[in-house]
Write an enzyme that holds these catalytic residues in place. Structure first.
Site, PDB file in Angstrom:
ATOM      1  N   TYR A   1       2.897  -3.806  -7.071  1.00 14.89           N
ATOM      2  CA  TYR A   1       2.376  -2.901  -6.043  1.00 14.89           C
ATOM      3  C   TYR A   1       2.388  -1.460  -6.567  1.00 14.89           C
ATOM      4  O   TYR A   1       3.411  -0.954  -7.001  1.00 14.89           O
ATOM      5  CB  TYR A   1       3.179  -3.002  -4.736  1.00 14.89           C
TER       6      TYR A   1
ATOM      7  N   ARG B   1       0.815  -1.210   0.000  1.00 18.51           N
ATOM      8  CA  ARG B   1       0.000   0.000   0.000  1.00 18.51           C
ATOM      9  C   ARG B   1       0.854   1.269   0.000  1.00 18.51           C
ATOM     10  O   ARG B   1       0.341   2.361   0.250  1.00 18.51           O
ATOM     11  CB  ARG B   1      -0.922  -0.015   1.224  1.00 18.51           C
TER      12      ARG B   1
HETATM   13  P1  NAP Z   1      -2.691  -6.336   7.097  1.00 16.76           P
HETATM   14  O1  NAP Z   1      -1.781  -6.040   8.245  1.00 16.76           O
HETATM   15  O2  NAP Z   1      -3.577  -7.508   7.199  1.00 16.76           O
HETATM   16  O3  NAP Z   1      -3.606  -5.063   6.833  1.00 16.76           O
HETATM   17  C1  NAP Z   1      -3.050  -3.773   6.810  1.00 16.76           C
HETATM   18  C2  NAP Z   1      -4.183  -2.786   6.685  1.00 16.76           C
HETATM   19  O4  NAP Z   1      -4.873  -2.722   7.933  1.00 16.76           O
HETATM   20  C3  NAP Z   1      -3.681  -1.383   6.366  1.00 16.76           C
HETATM   21  O5  NAP Z   1      -4.546  -0.796   5.420  1.00 16.76           O
HETATM   22  C4  NAP Z   1      -3.788  -0.693   7.713  1.00 16.76           C
HETATM   23  O6  NAP Z   1      -4.065   0.684   7.579  1.00 16.76           O
HETATM   24  C5  NAP Z   1      -4.995  -1.373   8.297  1.00 16.76           C
HETATM   25  N1  NAP Z   1      -5.069  -1.247   9.752  1.00 16.76           N
HETATM   26  C6  NAP Z   1      -6.157  -0.796  10.438  1.00 16.76           C
HETATM   27  N2  NAP Z   1      -5.898  -0.754  11.752  1.00 16.76           N
HETATM   28  C7  NAP Z   1      -4.628  -1.182  11.926  1.00 16.76           C
HETATM   29  C8  NAP Z   1      -3.817  -1.349  13.063  1.00 16.76           C
HETATM   30  N3  NAP Z   1      -4.253  -1.061  14.299  1.00 16.76           N
HETATM   31  N4  NAP Z   1      -2.571  -1.797  12.900  1.00 16.76           N
HETATM   32  C9  NAP Z   1      -2.112  -2.089  11.680  1.00 16.76           C
HETATM   33  N5  NAP Z   1      -2.848  -1.937  10.529  1.00 16.76           N
HETATM   34  C10 NAP Z   1      -4.103  -1.496  10.655  1.00 16.76           C
HETATM   35  O7  NAP Z   1      -1.735  -6.457   5.855  1.00 16.76           O
HETATM   36  P2  NAP Z   1      -1.885  -6.141   4.268  1.00 16.76           P
HETATM   37  O8  NAP Z   1      -1.555  -4.700   4.036  1.00 16.76           O
HETATM   38  O9  NAP Z   1      -3.160  -6.653   3.739  1.00 16.76           O
HETATM   39  O10 NAP Z   1      -0.705  -7.051   3.735  1.00 16.76           O
HETATM   40  C11 NAP Z   1       0.589  -6.961   4.334  1.00 16.76           C
HETATM   41  C12 NAP Z   1       1.661  -7.240   3.335  1.00 16.76           C
HETATM   42  O11 NAP Z   1       1.506  -8.558   2.841  1.00 16.76           O
HETATM   43  C13 NAP Z   1       1.651  -6.360   2.082  1.00 16.76           C
HETATM   44  O12 NAP Z   1       2.250  -5.108   2.269  1.00 16.76           O
HETATM   45  C14 NAP Z   1       2.444  -7.219   1.140  1.00 16.76           C
HETATM   46  O13 NAP Z   1       3.831  -7.087   1.388  1.00 16.76           O
HETATM   47  C15 NAP Z   1       1.975  -8.608   1.511  1.00 16.76           C
HETATM   48  N6  NAP Z   1       0.893  -9.102   0.635  1.00 16.76           N
HETATM   49  C16 NAP Z   1       1.201 -10.094  -0.238  1.00 16.76           C
HETATM   50  C17 NAP Z   1       0.232 -10.637  -1.058  1.00 16.76           C
HETATM   51  C18 NAP Z   1       0.616 -11.748  -1.975  1.00 16.76           C
HETATM   52  O14 NAP Z   1      -0.189 -12.171  -2.832  1.00 16.76           O
HETATM   53  N7  NAP Z   1       1.808 -12.283  -1.852  1.00 16.76           N
HETATM   54  C19 NAP Z   1      -1.085 -10.156  -1.015  1.00 16.76           C
HETATM   55  C20 NAP Z   1      -1.383  -9.135  -0.098  1.00 16.76           C
HETATM   56  C21 NAP Z   1      -0.388  -8.618   0.725  1.00 16.76           C
HETATM   57  P3  NAP Z   1      -2.944   1.812   7.960  1.00 16.76           P
HETATM   58  O15 NAP Z   1      -1.939   1.791   6.855  1.00 16.76           O
HETATM   59  O16 NAP Z   1      -3.762   3.056   7.994  1.00 16.76           O
HETATM   60  O17 NAP Z   1      -2.360   1.456   9.301  1.00 16.76           O
END
Ligand code: NAP
Length: 304
Positions: free
Chosen positions: A61, A29
């Protein structure tokens, strides 16, 4: 009550010999919300200063359905161009192989190009971990392995991984690779527990792969659960979080890290304080009973 061991602060990435922090920061993101290179640099510093030195990105990304392919890598590349010394402080992981609108391409020519393009955008000489983002069913694993082994032999890539592969696809590619796979990156969270029971984590332990958990908070759903099941999972995490003075999200990372496969959660937040807070997960203790309570809440039914 028997306590599970605390995770160590670092671990080796598969059999690669590369040491990484036990928790990673993801940049899916990063290239959103008009973030500048200065904003991105602040987030990189927040992660590194908290001891989170394993950074995960991908060529796709930044893609928003029409454009932006490569933008998250390019933004990190700008950060590294301004402050080259940051490169030595991180283990840099990226991915390729999703190519809109195809959707996937692991042909030899494309793989070579994808790796070159990532190196150029990131402005680095070597990628520490290069991962295939999603399996291309039309690619023969032996040919894929040949190209990836070449990338390692030429020094462009240090270690190899996959993401969203089935167990059979992992076994096939690992079989043909001279250097072997170091990582697998499935979706794992307290809201997405299939890996715990379908054999994926057992396979990772058997092959010596480090599992990296994408969307460890269910893409943020765990922070504001809506369904009865999600709320029950949150409540089971909160019981431990409150007792140990940490947030629910930190407890969620710690819950994943307590598994013996050595799961590395990839923090998805793009807020400096939330990234840094993730490091607290190293100090959260779980009893077996507490750990299973989260699993049972996620299953929605008792264990036999
Ligand atoms: P996640 O940790 O499940 O979700 C993060 C989201 O939750 C962010 O938008 C964050 O917003 C929000 N959020 C709300 N409250 C939060 C809190 N208290 N603490 C932390 N976050 C909070 O992870 P994800 O972004 O979906 O995925 C993480 C990583 O996994 C990605 O960056 C990527 O590297 C990897 N990924 C890989 C694949 C794949 O196919 N290999 C797919 C998806 C993701 P804020 O930014 O406002 O905190």
């Amino acid at each position: 009550m028997s306590e599970l061991p605390l995770p160590s602060a670092t671990r080796l990435l598969g059999k690669s010999g590369i040491a990484v922090s036990t928790i990673a920061w993801g940049m899916w993101r990063l290239a959103e919300d008009g973030r500048t290179a200065a904003d991105a640099a602040r987030l990189v510093h927040a992660a590194l200063d908290a001891g989170i030195t394993f950074l995960d990105t991908a060529d796709i990304y930044g893609f928003d359905g029409t454009g932006g392919f490569g933008d998250a890598e390019a933004l990190l590349g700008e950060v590294l161009a301004v402050e080259p010394s940051l490169r030595q402080r991180m283990v840099l992981a990226t991915k390729g192989g999703i190519l809109p609108p195809l959707p996937y391409d692991q042909s030899a020519d494309y793989l070579r190009k994808a790796i070159e393009d990532s190196l150029r955008r990131l402005k680095v000489d070597v990628i520490d971990l290069w991962q295939i983002h999603r399996p291309d069913i039309l690619a023969h694993p032996q040919e894929v392995a040949r190209v990836l082994d070449d990338a390692v032999a030429s020094g462009k890539v240090r270690a190899l991984g996959v993401s969203n592969f089935t167990m059979a696809q992992i076994a096939a590619l690992d079989h043909f690779l001279g250097s072997g796979l170091a990582t697998t990156q499935p979706e794992i969270s307290p809201l997405r527990i299939t890996c715990f029971e379908n054999g994926e984590l057992d396979q990772a332990m058997m092959l010596g792969l480090t599992p990296m958990a994408w969307s460890p908070l269910g893409g943020g759903r765990l922070a504001s659960p809506e369904t009865a099941r999600d709320k029950a999972v949150a409540a089971a995490l909160d019981a431990v979080a409150e007792a140990q003075g940490v947030s629910r999200t930190v407890a969620a990372y710690a819950w994943l890290m307590a598994h013996p496969a050595g799961i590395v959660p990839i923090i998805g937040s793009q807020k400096a304080e939330r990234i840094a807070e993730g490091a607290e997960a190293l100090n959260v203790r779980w009893t077996r009973q507490e750990w299973y309570a989260v699993l049972v809440a996620a299953r929605g039914e008792r264990l036999p």
